[in-house]
Write a protein that holds these residues in place. Structure first.
Motif, PDB file in Angstrom:
ATOM      1  N   PRO A   1      19.274  52.212 -14.371  1.00 57.31           N
ATOM      2  CA  PRO A   1      18.125  51.703 -13.490  1.00 57.31           C
ATOM      3  C   PRO A   1      18.734  50.368 -12.774  1.00 57.31           C
ATOM      4  O   PRO A   1      18.269  50.267 -11.770  1.00 57.31           O
ATOM      5  CB  PRO A   1      17.148  51.786 -14.371  1.00 57.31           C
ATOM      6  CG  PRO A   1      17.267  52.835 -15.565  1.00 57.31           C
ATOM      7  CD  PRO A   1      18.563  52.667 -15.750  1.00 57.31           C
ATOM      8  N   ARG A   2      19.058  49.489 -13.639  1.00 60.96           N
ATOM      9  CA  ARG A   2      19.344  48.043 -13.079  1.00 60.96           C
ATOM     10  C   ARG A   2      20.456  48.339 -12.140  1.00 60.96           C
ATOM     11  O   ARG A   2      20.246  47.681 -10.955  1.00 60.96           O
ATOM     12  CB  ARG A   2      19.881  47.239 -14.131  1.00 60.96           C
ATOM     13  CG  ARG A   2      20.416  45.842 -13.682  1.00 60.96           C
ATOM     14  CD  ARG A   2      20.630  44.888 -14.938  1.00 60.96           C
ATOM     15  NE  ARG A   2      20.885  43.663 -14.234  1.00 60.96           N
ATOM     16  CZ  ARG A   2      21.559  42.674 -15.169  1.00 60.96           C
ATOM     17  NH1 ARG A   2      21.487  42.669 -16.523  1.00 60.96           N
ATOM     18  NH2 ARG A   2      21.707  41.400 -14.744  1.00 60.96           N
ATOM     19  N   PHE A   3      21.554  49.068 -12.161  1.00 63.01           N
ATOM     20  CA  PHE A   3      22.292  49.065 -11.245  1.00 63.01           C
ATOM     21  C   PHE A   3      22.460  50.323 -10.017  1.00 63.01           C
ATOM     22  O   PHE A   3      23.401  50.563  -9.463  1.00 63.01           O
ATOM     23  CB  PHE A   3      23.948  49.015 -11.981  1.00 63.01           C
ATOM     24  CG  PHE A   3      24.382  47.927 -12.429  1.00 63.01           C
ATOM     25  CD1 PHE A   3      24.843  46.858 -11.873  1.00 63.01           C
ATOM     26  CD2 PHE A   3      24.258  47.971 -13.918  1.00 63.01           C
ATOM     27  CE1 PHE A   3      25.037  45.498 -12.593  1.00 63.01           C
ATOM     28  CE2 PHE A   3      24.284  46.762 -14.929  1.00 63.01           C
ATOM     29  CZ  PHE A   3      24.913  45.597 -13.991  1.00 63.01           C
ATOM     30  N   LYS A   4      21.154  50.926 -10.191  1.00 65.89           N
ATOM     31  CA  LYS A   4      20.794  52.120  -9.562  1.00 65.89           C
ATOM     32  C   LYS A   4      21.960  53.214  -9.379  1.00 65.89           C
ATOM     33  O   LYS A   4      22.317  53.607  -8.273  1.00 65.89           O
ATOM     34  CB  LYS A   4      20.612  51.398  -8.018  1.00 65.89           C
ATOM     35  CG  LYS A   4      19.609  50.604  -7.750  1.00 65.89           C
ATOM     36  CD  LYS A   4      19.504  50.021  -6.291  1.00 65.89           C
ATOM     37  CE  LYS A   4      18.592  48.910  -6.311  1.00 65.89           C
ATOM     38  NZ  LYS A   4      18.127  48.228  -4.894  1.00 65.89           N
ATOM     39  N   ARG A   5      22.230  53.380 -10.630  1.00 69.47           N
ATOM     40  CA  ARG A   5      23.291  54.652 -11.090  1.00 69.47           C
ATOM     41  C   ARG A   5      22.548  55.909 -11.323  1.00 69.47           C
ATOM     42  O   ARG A   5      23.022  57.137 -11.307  1.00 69.47           O
ATOM     43  CB  ARG A   5      24.336  54.463 -11.916  1.00 69.47           C
ATOM     44  CG  ARG A   5      25.184  53.005 -11.624  1.00 69.47           C
ATOM     45  CD  ARG A   5      25.778  53.273 -10.157  1.00 69.47           C
ATOM     46  NE  ARG A   5      26.670  54.528 -10.204  1.00 69.47           N
ATOM     47  CZ  ARG A   5      27.971  54.807 -10.734  1.00 69.47           C
ATOM     48  NH1 ARG A   5      28.349  53.395 -11.013  1.00 69.47           N
ATOM     49  NH2 ARG A   5      28.514  55.942 -10.995  1.00 69.47           N
ATOM     50  N   GLY A   6      21.158  55.535 -12.104  1.00 78.26           N
ATOM     51  CA  GLY A   6      20.568  56.778 -12.392  1.00 78.26           C
ATOM     52  C   GLY A   6      19.468  56.302 -13.332  1.00 78.26           C
ATOM     53  O   GLY A   6      19.251  55.156 -13.639  1.00 78.26           O
TER      54      GLY A   6
ATOM     55  N   SER B   1      26.930  61.248 -16.259  1.00 78.89           N
ATOM     56  CA  SER B   1      26.523  59.804 -16.624  1.00 78.89           C
ATOM     57  C   SER B   1      25.278  59.492 -16.046  1.00 78.89           C
ATOM     58  O   SER B   1      24.795  59.823 -14.819  1.00 78.89           O
ATOM     59  CB  SER B   1      27.644  58.860 -16.226  1.00 78.89           C
ATOM     60  OG  SER B   1      27.879  58.866 -14.890  1.00 78.89           O
ATOM     61  N   PHE B   2      24.374  58.476 -16.828  1.00 80.11           N
ATOM     62  CA  PHE B   2      23.281  57.973 -16.383  1.00 80.11           C
ATOM     63  C   PHE B   2      22.218  58.731 -15.781  1.00 80.11           C
ATOM     64  O   PHE B   2      21.428  58.642 -15.056  1.00 80.11           O
ATOM     65  CB  PHE B   2      23.526  57.083 -14.907  1.00 80.11           C
ATOM     66  CG  PHE B   2      24.458  55.827 -15.164  1.00 80.11           C
ATOM     67  CD1 PHE B   2      24.145  54.795 -16.104  1.00 80.11           C
ATOM     68  CD2 PHE B   2      25.796  56.152 -14.735  1.00 80.11           C
ATOM     69  CE1 PHE B   2      25.168  53.793 -16.060  1.00 80.11           C
ATOM     70  CE2 PHE B   2      26.666  55.180 -14.691  1.00 80.11           C
ATOM     71  CZ  PHE B   2      26.432  53.884 -15.713  1.00 80.11           C
ATOM     72  N   SER B   3      22.561  60.108 -16.549  1.00 78.59           N
ATOM     73  CA  SER B   3      21.130  61.414 -16.080  1.00 78.59           C
ATOM     74  C   SER B   3      20.690  61.824 -17.359  1.00 78.59           C
ATOM     75  O   SER B   3      21.218  61.397 -18.515  1.00 78.59           O
ATOM     76  CB  SER B   3      22.327  62.337 -15.350  1.00 78.59           C
ATOM     77  OG  SER B   3      21.685  63.478 -14.778  1.00 78.59           O
ATOM     78  N   ASN B   4      20.055  62.825 -17.097  1.00 83.54           N
ATOM     79  CA  ASN B   4      19.468  63.803 -18.351  1.00 83.54           C
ATOM     80  C   ASN B   4      19.120  65.105 -17.792  1.00 83.54           C
ATOM     81  O   ASN B   4      19.544  65.479 -16.767  1.00 83.54           O
ATOM     82  CB  ASN B   4      18.107  62.822 -18.638  1.00 83.54           C
ATOM     83  CG  ASN B   4      17.263  62.640 -17.613  1.00 83.54           C
ATOM     84  OD1 ASN B   4      16.881  63.426 -16.784  1.00 83.54           O
ATOM     85  ND2 ASN B   4      16.548  61.290 -17.619  1.00 83.54           N
ATOM     86  N   ARG B   5      18.118  65.670 -18.453  1.00 84.10           N
ATOM     87  CA  ARG B   5      18.022  67.156 -18.362  1.00 84.10           C
ATOM     88  C   ARG B   5      17.253  67.385 -16.845  1.00 84.10           C
ATOM     89  O   ARG B   5      17.715  68.554 -16.047  1.00 84.10           O
ATOM     90  CB  ARG B   5      17.120  67.855 -19.444  1.00 84.10           C
ATOM     91  CG  ARG B   5      15.557  67.215 -19.083  1.00 84.10           C
ATOM     92  CD  ARG B   5      15.012  67.693 -20.659  1.00 84.10           C
ATOM     93  NE  ARG B   5      13.455  67.467 -20.449  1.00 84.10           N
ATOM     94  CZ  ARG B   5      13.098  66.188 -20.532  1.00 84.10           C
ATOM     95  NH1 ARG B   5      13.699  65.244 -20.684  1.00 84.10           N
ATOM     96  NH2 ARG B   5      11.624  66.045 -20.540  1.00 84.10           N
TER      97      ARG B   5
END
Length: 328
Positions: free
Chosen positions: A200-205, A64-68
């Motif tokens: 980004p807002r909640f600093k999760r990724g 979650s909150f991620s990419n490649r």
């Protein structure tokens, strides 16, 4: 533009060099779900000196909150790059609305159920078509949970998965307030107007997550909730899984603790399975955390070789000769 696949429309949207690696990005439009606007970006990493060399295919699924970029940085550092240099044919999908995958029309309603039922089988079929072999899968966090859902729901089986590795993945950590119906109802009511949760807002990724995914997780953990959807009980279905499974937990993982990861592992019925816990008491140099288990200098020397060994040990099967079809 001519499709790169005979299965469904696929376009090669970029082909770049990243140091000693090549980075080919494909856009898949499988049109196999109720939302026909879904497009999935899948990146293939290969060696620049041997661009046509096809090793054993490995698909890496981000959380979650991620990419490649979780799997390889612009400088060519990461498990994905490591496996490519080790001779594996590395494929990295980005789920709906993440990274290079555009947000679909029903983005806010996206769920793990959609990823597992529609997207993973399409990705497996495409990679199998391109490589001529059944791919191995590695998932981190939500990526691993999605793989578990696909296995338990019988959407991904032996034709589409030679083995599966789950890192920091679980569905058993209990959030007791969600067991109280008024709290569950109030929470859902408050969240429904939103389209997504901002990483980004909640600093999760670096990525956002659709609100449908959050509401789905709340339902799993609610009173009488279960890991599944209206079509089936994935938790029960895990008992029928036959593909080899590696589950990796970390002692320092507070998000997806060891006991919960082990519970998911023990539910899986595969005869060939292995559980590894990354911590000092188990012979590792440190108590790894949720991200550090795969992205850290210690992971480079202690975890990445473990992954490569697991894949090599299960890569002795001859080239796949099954008919071209979506995995199931």
């Amino acid at each position: 533009m001519q499709s790169s696949s005979t299965l469904f429309p696929v376009a090669l949207i970029s082909a770049e060099r990243c140091g000693d690696l090549i980075e080919d990005v494909y856009r898949l439009k499988p049109a196999n779900s109720p939302d026909y606007s879904v497009e999935l970006a899948v990146t293939r990493l290969g060696l620049f000196e041997h661009p046509d060399q096809r090793g054993v295919p490995v698909i890496l699924l981000h959380g979650s909150f991620s990419n490649r970029r979780f799997w390889y940085s612009p400088k060519g550092i990461g498990l994905g790059a490591y496996l490519a240099r080790a001779g594996f044919d590395v494929w990295i999908p980005e789920m709906r609305g993440h990274g290079l995958s555009a947000r679909n029309q029903a983005y806010r309603s996206n769920r793990v159920a959609d990823y597992a039922r529609y997207d993973l089988p399409a990705i497996a079929a495409f990679v199998r078509e391109q490589s001529g072999q059944i791919p191995h899968w590695i998932g981190h966090s939500l990526g691993g949970t999605t793989l578990a859902a696909a296995l338990g729901g019988q959407y991904l089986g032996a034709p589409g998965a030679a083995s599966v590795a789950l890192f920091g993945s679980q569905v058993s950590r209990t959030y007791w307030p969600l067991k109280v119906p008024p709290v569950q109802w109030s929470g859902r009511l408050l969240l429904k107007p939103f389209e997504h949760i901002s990483g980004p807002r909640f600093k999760r990724g670096p990525e956002d997550e659709p609100i449908g995914l959050v509401l789905e997780s709340m339902r799993w953990h609610g009173l009488f909730g279960r890991f599944g959807d209206a079509h089936g009980n994935w938790w029960t279905g895990l008992k029928d899984v036959e593909v080899p499974v590696l589950a990796v937990a970390a002692v320092g993982d507070e998000q997806d603790p060891e006991w919960a990861c082990r519970k998911l592992f023990e539910q899986i019925g595969s005869v060939e399975r292995k559980f590894v816990c990354l911590g000092r008491e188990h012979g590792f140099s440190e108590d790894f955390g949720h991200v550090q288990m795969l992205v850290s200098k210690s992971a480079q020397t202690e975890v990445w070789p473990l992954v490569a060994d697991w894949l090599r040990e299960r890569s002795t099967v001859a080239e796949d000769t099954l008919p071209e079809a979506a995995a199931g």
